[in-house]
Design a protein around this motif. Structure first.
Motif, PDB file in Angstrom:
ATOM      1  N   LYS A  32      35.234  30.248  44.203  1.00  0.00           N
ATOM      2  CA  LYS A  32      34.267  30.585  43.155  1.00  0.00           C
ATOM      3  C   LYS A  32      34.005  32.092  43.103  1.00  0.00           C
ATOM      4  CE  LYS A  32      32.007  26.081  43.397  1.00  0.00           C
ATOM      5  NZ  LYS A  32      30.750  25.341  43.700  1.00  0.00           N
ATOM      6  N   LEU A  33      34.814  32.857  43.815  1.00  0.00           N
ATOM      7  CA  LEU A  33      34.753  34.320  43.865  1.00  0.00           C
ATOM      8  C   LEU A  33      33.479  34.839  44.531  1.00  0.00           C
ATOM      9  CD1 LEU A  33      36.285  35.285  40.388  1.00  0.00           C
ATOM     10  CD2 LEU A  33      37.433  34.872  42.558  1.00  0.00           C
ATOM     11  N   ASN A  34      32.879  34.031  45.397  1.00  0.00           N
ATOM     12  CA  ASN A  34      31.787  34.511  46.239  1.00  0.00           C
ATOM     13  C   ASN A  34      32.374  35.280  47.414  1.00  0.00           C
ATOM     14  OD1 ASN A  34      29.672  33.167  44.753  1.00  0.00           O
ATOM     15  ND2 ASN A  34      30.401  31.246  45.671  1.00  0.00           N
ATOM     16  N   THR A  35      31.742  36.387  47.789  1.00  0.00           N
ATOM     17  CA  THR A  35      32.233  37.190  48.910  1.00  0.00           C
ATOM     18  C   THR A  35      31.798  36.551  50.219  1.00  0.00           C
ATOM     19  OG1 THR A  35      32.065  39.192  47.562  1.00  0.00           O
ATOM     20  CG2 THR A  35      32.264  39.489  49.948  1.00  0.00           C
ATOM     21  N   ILE A  36      32.773  36.160  51.046  1.00  0.00           N
ATOM     22  CA  ILE A  36      32.502  35.491  52.326  1.00  0.00           C
ATOM     23  C   ILE A  36      32.385  36.500  53.461  1.00  0.00           C
ATOM     24  CG2 ILE A  36      33.330  33.751  53.958  1.00  0.00           C
ATOM     25  CD1 ILE A  36      32.506  32.687  51.174  1.00  0.00           C
ATOM     26  N   HIS A  37      33.284  37.481  53.491  1.00  0.00           N
ATOM     27  CA  HIS A  37      33.262  38.453  54.583  1.00  0.00           C
ATOM     28  C   HIS A  37      34.036  39.698  54.156  1.00  0.00           C
ATOM     29  CE1 HIS A  37      32.531  39.670  58.689  1.00  0.00           C
ATOM     30  NE2 HIS A  37      33.804  39.979  58.861  1.00  0.00           N
ATOM     31  N   ALA A 448      33.503  47.228  47.584  1.00  0.00           N
ATOM     32  CA  ALA A 448      33.723  46.857  46.176  1.00  0.00           C
ATOM     33  C   ALA A 448      35.181  46.979  45.782  1.00  0.00           C
ATOM     34  CB  ALA A 448      32.856  47.734  45.267  1.00  0.00           C
ATOM     35  N   ASN A 449      35.889  47.963  46.378  1.00  0.00           N
ATOM     36  CA  ASN A 449      37.307  48.142  46.027  1.00  0.00           C
ATOM     37  C   ASN A 449      38.145  46.946  46.452  1.00  0.00           C
ATOM     38  OD1 ASN A 449      36.843  48.767  48.707  1.00  0.00           O
ATOM     39  ND2 ASN A 449      38.000  50.672  48.689  1.00  0.00           N
ATOM     40  N   ALA A 450      37.922  46.434  47.658  1.00  0.00           N
ATOM     41  CA  ALA A 450      38.678  45.269  48.132  1.00  0.00           C
ATOM     42  C   ALA A 450      38.294  44.022  47.348  1.00  0.00           C
ATOM     43  CB  ALA A 450      38.437  45.056  49.623  1.00  0.00           C
ATOM     44  N   ILE A 451      37.015  43.896  47.015  1.00  0.00           N
ATOM     45  CA  ILE A 451      36.564  42.744  46.221  1.00  0.00           C
ATOM     46  C   ILE A 451      37.172  42.805  44.827  1.00  0.00           C
ATOM     47  CG2 ILE A 451      34.520  41.709  45.132  1.00  0.00           C
ATOM     48  CD1 ILE A 451      32.988  42.665  47.722  1.00  0.00           C
ATOM     49  N   GLY A 452      37.216  44.002  44.237  1.00  0.00           N
ATOM     50  CA  GLY A 452      37.864  44.159  42.939  1.00  0.00           C
ATOM     51  C   GLY A 452      39.328  43.784  42.985  1.00  0.00           C
ATOM     52  N   ALA A 453      39.985  44.128  44.102  1.00  0.00           N
ATOM     53  CA  ALA A 453      41.402  43.772  44.252  1.00  0.00           C
ATOM     54  C   ALA A 453      41.594  42.258  44.266  1.00  0.00           C
ATOM     55  CB  ALA A 453      41.956  44.378  45.538  1.00  0.00           C
TER      56      ALA A 453
END
Length: 526
Positions: A32-37, A448-453
Motif C-alpha cells: 500500500k506504499l506505506n514506509t516500513i523502514h 524521501a529520495n529512496a521512497i521516491g525511487a
C-alpha cells in the motif's frame, strides 16, 4: 541457493535505493506504499559496496523475509558521474544523416577535448534527412553509410545515429541501424536519436552520443544491483529510476542509460509528494553536498523547457527543472582569524563528514556543525564546546539567505509558496523562511529520495511535429497520446493502468503549412 516459498496472500514489499554523493539511502515499502523502514549508509568509493550494505541493513533491521520483496528500484548517479569525470565511457561511432543541409556545424562542435577523446574520433555526416513534415530532403546513400561503418569496425563499442527531423520520420535512422548490424554484427548496440530527444538536431545528437557512451556504465550498474539482490535471496523485478520521476525496467535501462541522468533530485520530489500528501509545492532537498530545488506540479516534477547541459554538453531530452546550489550538510564553513568574514561553500567534505566534521572530533567546520551548535538538531556525543557561536550565527544567516534566494528563483509568482523540506541536510533550515507560506517536514523526510525511487510509476513520452494538411487536429493529438502510452508499456507499465498525465500542443509559426508540435506523457503502475 534455496528459496523460501510464500503464499499468494502474504504481504509483498518493495525496496527503493538512491545513491547520492554523500549517502546511499534505502527504503522498504509495503504493497500500500506505506514506509516500513529506512536506512542511510555512507556512499563508498565503490558505490556497489554502499548498495549492498544498505540492502543488508534494511533486511536485518526490518526483519522482512527477502522472498517477500517483489520489486527493487535503484536511483543512481553512476551515469552522471561518468560524464562529469570523463571516466568509464565507451567509444561511440556517430552517423549524422544530414548532408548537405547540416554540414555548417560539425558533430561534437561544442564538446571539449577531454570528452571528445573519451568517445573516440569516429563521427561522420552522411547524405539524407527529412523536412519538418516528414518529406525526404535527400535519399540515403547506402554505399556511403557502409563505408563509414567499415571505418568504425573494431574501434567502437556502440553506434549513434541522428537524422534531420527524425522524430517526425524515423525511417532513415532505422535503415542505418539495419546496416550497422549487417556491417558490425548483430550484437553492436545502436542508439537512434528519435528515441532519445526532441526536434533540435545538435542537442539530440549530443544526447544520443552520450547514451551510446554510457552503455557499459549502465550494464555494470544493473548487473551489480541484480547480483546484490540475489546474494540476499531477493528475486524481485528490477527497475531503474528515470529523470522524469518514473521507472523503467532494468532491461530497458540497458538501452537508454541517458534517461537516468538527474534522477536523484527527481526521486526526492516524488518522495516528498508521497510523504506530504501535497501535489503542488516547491521541494527543497538538502543533501550532504548540494541543495536541489524542484517544482512539484500535479504530483510530478516540473520539466525543464530549456536545453540542459550535462558535463558541459547541451542536450534536449526530458529533464526535471532543478536549481542546485552548493549548500549541504557537509558544506565547508570558513572564517578569518577575527571571525569577521565568514564564507560558506561551495565545496563539501561529502561522505567524509563523520570523520572531518568538528562535532565528530574532526578539524573542518561544516554546515552540520553550525546547525547542531544552534540547537536545530541534537546529535548524541556532539562536540560543540569549541564552536564559536558568532561564527555559526553568521554562517547560518548566509545559508538561510542563499536558500531563500534560490526558492525565489524557482517561484512563478511573488506569492508565498508551500515548501516541502526533505533530505538529511534539511536540519540546516530554520522553521520560517521569507517568501514561504508554510514549511512541511514529513515523516521519513531524510529518506524521501529512496521512497521516491520505490513508488513505482512508469512513464512514456511522445513529442513530434504533425502536418495538419495531412490529418485533423484531433487525429494528431490522439496519435501522440497513443505513442506515449506505448512507450510507457514498453518501459514496464501495466497497460490497464496507463493514463495520459500531460498533453500540450503548440502551433509552429516558423514552419510552412499547418505545423503542430504535440507533446504527450503517459504514466501507469507497475
Amino acid at each position: 541457493m534455496s528459496w523460501t516459498l510464500i503464499s499468494d496472500n502474504e504481504e509483498m514489499y518493495r525496496i527503493g535505493i538512491d545513491v547520492g554523493g554523500t549517502n546511499t539511502d534505502a527504503a522498504l515499502l509495503d504493497s500500500k506504499l506505506n514506509t516500513i523502514h529506512t536506512v542511510k549508509v555512507h556512499t563508498t568509493r565503490d558505490v556497489n559496496e554502499g548498495i549492498v550494505e544498505s540492502i543488508r541493513r534494511l533486511l536485518a533491521e526490518s526483519g522482512v523475509n527477502p522472498a517477500r520483496v517483489g520489486y527493487a528500484m535503484l536511483g543512481t548517479t553512476h551515469c552522471t558521474n561518468a560524464i562529469v569525470e570523463r571516466k568509464h565511457l565507451g567509444y561511440v561511432g556517430l552517423i549524422r544523416i544530414g548532408a548537405p543541409a547540416t554540414t555548417a556545424v560539425p558533430p561534437l562542435a561544442d564538446w571539449d577535448d577531454t570528452l571528445k577523446a573519451a568517445v573516440g574520433p569516429h563521427a561522420y555526416v552522411a547524405r539524407g534527412g527529412y523536412e519538418y513534415d516528414g518529406r525526404t530532403i535527400v535519399e540515403l546513400d547506402e554505399a556511403e553509410i557502409r563505408d563509414y561503418l567499415g571505418r568504425m569496425k573494431g574501434e567502437v563499442q556502440a553506434v549513434a545515429v541522428c537524422g534531420v527531423f527524425s522524430p517526425v520520420n524515423p525511417s532513415q535512422e532505422k535503415r542505418v541501424a539495419e546496416l550497422a548490424k549487417e556491417v558490425l554484427g548483430d550484437k553492436m548496440p545502436v542508439t537512434l536519436s528519435h528515441e532519445i530527444g526532441s526536434i533540435g538536431i545538435l542537442e539530440r545528437e549530443n544526447a544520443s552520443l552520450l547514451n551510446g557512451a554510457l552503455l557499459n556504465v549502465i550494464a555494470g550498474v544493473v548487473h551489480g544491483f541484480e547480483q546484490a539482490l540475489q546474494s540476499f535471496g531477493i528475486r524481485a523485478g528490477v527497475y531503474i529510476c528515470q529523470n522524469d520521476g518514473t521507472l523503467m525496467r532494468s532491461e530497458y535501462a540497458l538501452s537508454y542509460p541517458i534517461l537516468t541522468i538527474a534522477c536523484g533530485p527527481t526521486n526526492s520530489i516524488r518522495g516528498a509528494a508521497h510523504l506530504s500528501g501535497l501535489n503542488n509545492a516547491l521541494v527543497v532537498d538538502i543533501g550532504g553536498t548540494t541543495t536541489d530545488i524542484g517544482v512539484l506540479a500535479q504530483g510530478f516534477p516540473r520539466q525543464s523547457s530549456a536545453a540542459v547541459e550535462i558535463g558541459g554538453v547541451r542536450t534536449n531530452f526530458r529533464m526535471p527543472d532543478i536549481l542546485s546550489i552548493g549548500i549541504g550538510g557537509g558544506t565547508i564553513v570558513r572564517a578569518d582569524k577575527e571571525g569577521d568574514r565568514v564564507t560558506v561553500g561551495p565545496d563539501s567534505v561529502g561522505y567524509e563528514l563523520l570523520r572531518r566534521g568538528r562535532i565528530f572530533g574532526g578539524d573542518t567546520l561544516t554546515a552540520t556543525d553550525v546547525a547542531v551548535k544552534l540547537g536545530r538538531y541534537e546529535w548524541d556525543g556532539a562536540q560543540t564546546e569549541g564552536l564559536e557561536e558568532s561564527i555559526c550565527l553568521k554562517a547560518d544567516g548566509i545559508i538561510t539567505r542563499d536558500i531563500e534566494d534560490a526558492i525565489d528563483r524557482m517561484k512563478t509568482s511573488a506569492e508565498p509558496v508551500d515548501v516541502i523540506l526533505v533530505g538529511g541536510g534539511s536540519i540546516l533550515v530554520p522553521d520560517k523562511l521569507e517568501g514561504v507560506a508554510r514549511i512541511v517536514r514529513p515523516d521519513h523526510y531524510d529518506a524521501a529520495n529512496a521512497i521516491g525511487a520505490a513508488l513505482g510509476e512508469v512513464s512514456g513520452e511522445s513529442e513530434r511535429i504533425y502536418s495538419l494538411d495531412e490529418m485533423t487536429y484531433d487525429e494528431a493529438v490522439a496519435d501522440a497520446k497513443s505513442q506515449a502510452i506505448e512507450q510507457a508499456v514498453l518501459a514496464g507499465a501495466d497497460r490497464a493502468t496507463v493514463q495520459i498525465v500531460f498533453s500540450e500542443d503548440i502551433p509552429i509559426a516558423y514552419l510552412p503549412g499547418n505545423a503542430l508540435l504535440v507533446k504527450a506523457k503517459a504514466a501507469g503502475r507497475l
